[in-house]
Design an enzyme around this catalytic site. Structure first.
Site, PDB file in Angstrom:
ATOM      1  N   ASN A   1       0.867  -1.182   0.000  1.00  0.00           N
ATOM      2  CA  ASN A   1       0.000   0.000   0.000  1.00  0.00           C
ATOM      3  C   ASN A   1       0.904   1.232   0.000  1.00  0.00           C
ATOM      4  O   ASN A   1       1.450   1.602   1.029  1.00  0.00           O
ATOM      5  CB  ASN A   1      -0.895  -0.018   1.251  1.00  0.00           C
ATOM      6  CG  ASN A   1      -1.758   1.229   1.357  1.00  0.00           C
ATOM      7  OD1 ASN A   1      -1.882   1.990   0.393  1.00  0.00           O
ATOM      8  ND2 ASN A   1      -2.355   1.437   2.532  1.00  0.00           N
TER       9      ASN A   1
ATOM     10  N   LYS B   1       0.084   4.269  -0.488  1.00  0.00           N
ATOM     11  CA  LYS B   1      -0.593   5.483   0.019  1.00  0.00           C
ATOM     12  C   LYS B   1      -0.316   6.663  -0.920  1.00  0.00           C
ATOM     13  O   LYS B   1      -0.224   6.479  -2.125  1.00  0.00           O
ATOM     14  CB  LYS B   1      -0.158   5.772   1.454  1.00  0.00           C
ATOM     15  CG  LYS B   1      -0.283   4.536   2.340  1.00  0.00           C
ATOM     16  CD  LYS B   1      -0.101   4.825   3.790  1.00  0.00           C
ATOM     17  CE  LYS B   1      -0.122   3.522   4.574  1.00  0.00           C
ATOM     18  NZ  LYS B   1      -0.066   3.703   5.987  1.00  0.00           N
TER      19      LYS B   1
ATOM     20  N   HIS C   1      -9.612   0.759   5.083  1.00  0.00           N
ATOM     21  CA  HIS C   1      -8.336   1.119   5.712  1.00  0.00           C
ATOM     22  C   HIS C   1      -8.579   2.155   6.803  1.00  0.00           C
ATOM     23  O   HIS C   1      -9.405   3.060   6.642  1.00  0.00           O
ATOM     24  CB  HIS C   1      -7.364   1.678   4.656  1.00  0.00           C
ATOM     25  CG  HIS C   1      -5.965   1.762   5.174  1.00  0.00           C
ATOM     26  ND1 HIS C   1      -5.554   2.769   6.015  1.00  0.00           N
ATOM     27  CD2 HIS C   1      -4.896   0.946   5.006  1.00  0.00           C
ATOM     28  CE1 HIS C   1      -4.277   2.573   6.327  1.00  0.00           C
ATOM     29  NE2 HIS C   1      -3.857   1.475   5.724  1.00  0.00           N
TER      30      HIS C   1
ATOM     31  N   GLU D   1      -6.997   4.667   7.738  1.00  0.00           N
ATOM     32  CA  GLU D   1      -6.791   6.075   7.368  1.00  0.00           C
ATOM     33  C   GLU D   1      -8.042   6.649   6.698  1.00  0.00           C
ATOM     34  O   GLU D   1      -8.326   7.835   6.831  1.00  0.00           O
ATOM     35  CB  GLU D   1      -5.549   6.213   6.467  1.00  0.00           C
ATOM     36  CG  GLU D   1      -4.283   6.084   7.307  1.00  0.00           C
ATOM     37  CD  GLU D   1      -3.066   5.582   6.549  1.00  0.00           C
ATOM     38  OE1 GLU D   1      -3.049   5.632   5.314  1.00  0.00           O
ATOM     39  OE2 GLU D   1      -2.130   5.111   7.225  1.00  0.00           O
TER      40      GLU D   1
ATOM     41  N   GLU E   1      -5.286  -4.917  10.771  1.00  0.00           N
ATOM     42  CA  GLU E   1      -4.269  -3.877  10.925  1.00  0.00           C
ATOM     43  C   GLU E   1      -4.567  -3.060  12.175  1.00  0.00           C
ATOM     44  O   GLU E   1      -5.356  -2.095  12.105  1.00  0.00           O
ATOM     45  CB  GLU E   1      -4.300  -2.927   9.724  1.00  0.00           C
ATOM     46  CG  GLU E   1      -4.052  -3.582   8.403  1.00  0.00           C
ATOM     47  CD  GLU E   1      -3.496  -2.583   7.397  1.00  0.00           C
ATOM     48  OE1 GLU E   1      -2.372  -2.792   6.950  1.00  0.00           O
ATOM     49  OE2 GLU E   1      -4.166  -1.574   7.115  1.00  0.00           O
TER      50      GLU E   1
ATOM     51  N   GLY F   1       2.342   2.479  10.732  1.00  0.00           N
ATOM     52  CA  GLY F   1       3.291   3.581  10.548  1.00  0.00           C
ATOM     53  C   GLY F   1       3.971   4.033  11.836  1.00  0.00           C
ATOM     54  O   GLY F   1       4.606   5.083  11.864  1.00  0.00           O
TER      55      GLY F   1
ATOM     56  N   SER G   1       3.346  -1.906  10.457  1.00  0.00           N
ATOM     57  CA  SER G   1       4.798  -1.885  10.616  1.00  0.00           C
ATOM     58  C   SER G   1       5.466  -3.230  10.322  1.00  0.00           C
ATOM     59  O   SER G   1       6.401  -3.632  11.016  1.00  0.00           O
ATOM     60  CB  SER G   1       5.168  -1.392  12.020  1.00  0.00           C
ATOM     61  OG  SER G   1       4.701  -0.059  12.210  1.00  0.00           O
TER      62      SER G   1
HETATM   63  C1  PEP Z   1      -0.904   0.252   6.134  1.00  0.00           C
HETATM   64  O1  PEP Z   1      -1.153   1.436   6.159  1.00  0.00           O
HETATM   65  O2  PEP Z   1      -1.665  -0.522   5.539  1.00  0.00           O
HETATM   66  C2  PEP Z   1       0.300  -0.207   6.818  1.00  0.00           C
HETATM   67  C3  PEP Z   1       0.314  -1.436   7.217  1.00  0.00           C
HETATM   68  O3  PEP Z   1       1.299   0.720   6.996  1.00  0.00           O
HETATM   69  P1  PEP Z   1       2.743   0.434   7.687  1.00  0.00           P
HETATM   70  O4  PEP Z   1       3.270  -0.846   7.139  1.00  0.00           O
HETATM   71  O5  PEP Z   1       3.566   1.611   7.314  1.00  0.00           O
HETATM   72  O6  PEP Z   1       2.489   0.348   9.163  1.00  0.00           O
END
Ligand code: PEP
Length: 251
Positions: free
Chosen positions: A9, A11, A96, A98, A168, A174, A213
């Site tokens: 992803n 983003k 997601h 976000e 997630e 992040g 992460s």
């Molecule tokens: C995400 O936003 O789907 C995600 C898992 O981000 P990160 O790996 O940066 O934590």
């Protein structure tokens, strides 16, 4: 046996040149190595058309980070599921955190997005996960199960094969913090049990990815767990070598 998926992803990152170079590097490596895992790239939507042309004969799948809940019409800035299908985009990312948090996307809206995607032959990666506050008040399992069941409540039996879940935890996205492999595995089991109650044995075929992460250093331990069927990767997917190491960890 459920195969694994490693999804990137990106983003709202990378200019066109950077994005194209990274996509081509990943594509060439994936096509050369013929990994067992399916690799999906979710670039910014403005790049989908040119990526599709570059990925026509590739093993790398292409996904959209978002889509409209509406069919067509006066929805400035939105992209419909039908438009994505016409472009041969294979996946849509829905739910997601976000988008849930920054765009106030609720169960109802997500259900409509899911329906649009399915009706237009897209596969879905449906993301769910608790906030830190929900985790600390010991509501994580309840919240996550609700997120999954409420938005995936109108799916016909034969459409479940189009669904993948991504757990997630919001506090891990992040932030550099990851759920332990044990905790992630146990949440995945809770999700699968809830799905089993709803759709019976079909639940055993649904892949549940972990996201939050994921990096080369922790991917191997996560992927050893029986309920972790791959990863949705944000930050580390922007780095070619890190992303390939994560794919390798799933092999
Ligand atoms: C995400 O936003 O789907 C995600 C898992 O981000 P990160 O790996 O940066 O934590």
């Amino acid at each position: 046996m459920r195969g694994k998926i490693i999804a990137a992803n990106w983003k709202m990152n990378l200019n066109l040149e950077q994005a194209t170079n990274l996509m081509k590097d990943v594509r060439d490596r994936v096509d050369l190595e013929k990994f067992k895992s399916e690799v999906i790239i979710f670039p910014p939507s403005i790049y989908l058309e040119s990526f599709e042309k570059n990925l026509t004969n590739s093993l790398v799948s292409l996904g959209a980070q978002d889509l409209s809940a509406n069919i067509k019409g006066a929805y400035t800035g939105e992209i419909s599921a039908q438009m994505l299908d016409f472009l041969h985009v294979e996946y849509a990312l829905i739910g997601h955190s976000e988008r849930r948090l920054n765009h106030k996307e609720d169960h109802d809206l997500l259900t409509r997005k899911v329906n649009q995607a399915l009706q237009n032959n897209l596969k879905i990666i449906f993301a769910c996960g608790e906030t830190l506050e929900e985790k600390e008040s010991r509501k994580a399992e309840e919240i996550v199960v609700q997120q999954v069941l409420k938005s995936l409540n109108q799916i016909q039996h034969e459409r479940w094969s189009q669904i993948t879940i991504a757990y997630e935890p919001v506090w891990a996205i992040g932030t550099g913090k990851t759920a332990t492999p044990e905790d992630a595995n146990s949440m995945h089991r809770v999700i699968r049990e809830a799905l089993f109650e709803k759709i019976g044995h079909l639940a055993n075929d649904i892949k549940i990815l972990y996201g939050g992460s994921v990096k080369p250093e922790n991917a191997g331990e996560l992927f050893k767990k029986p309920e972790i069927d791959g990863a949705l990767v944000g930050g580390a997917s922007l780095n070619y070598l890190d992303f390939i190491k994560i794919i390798n960890a799933a092999e």
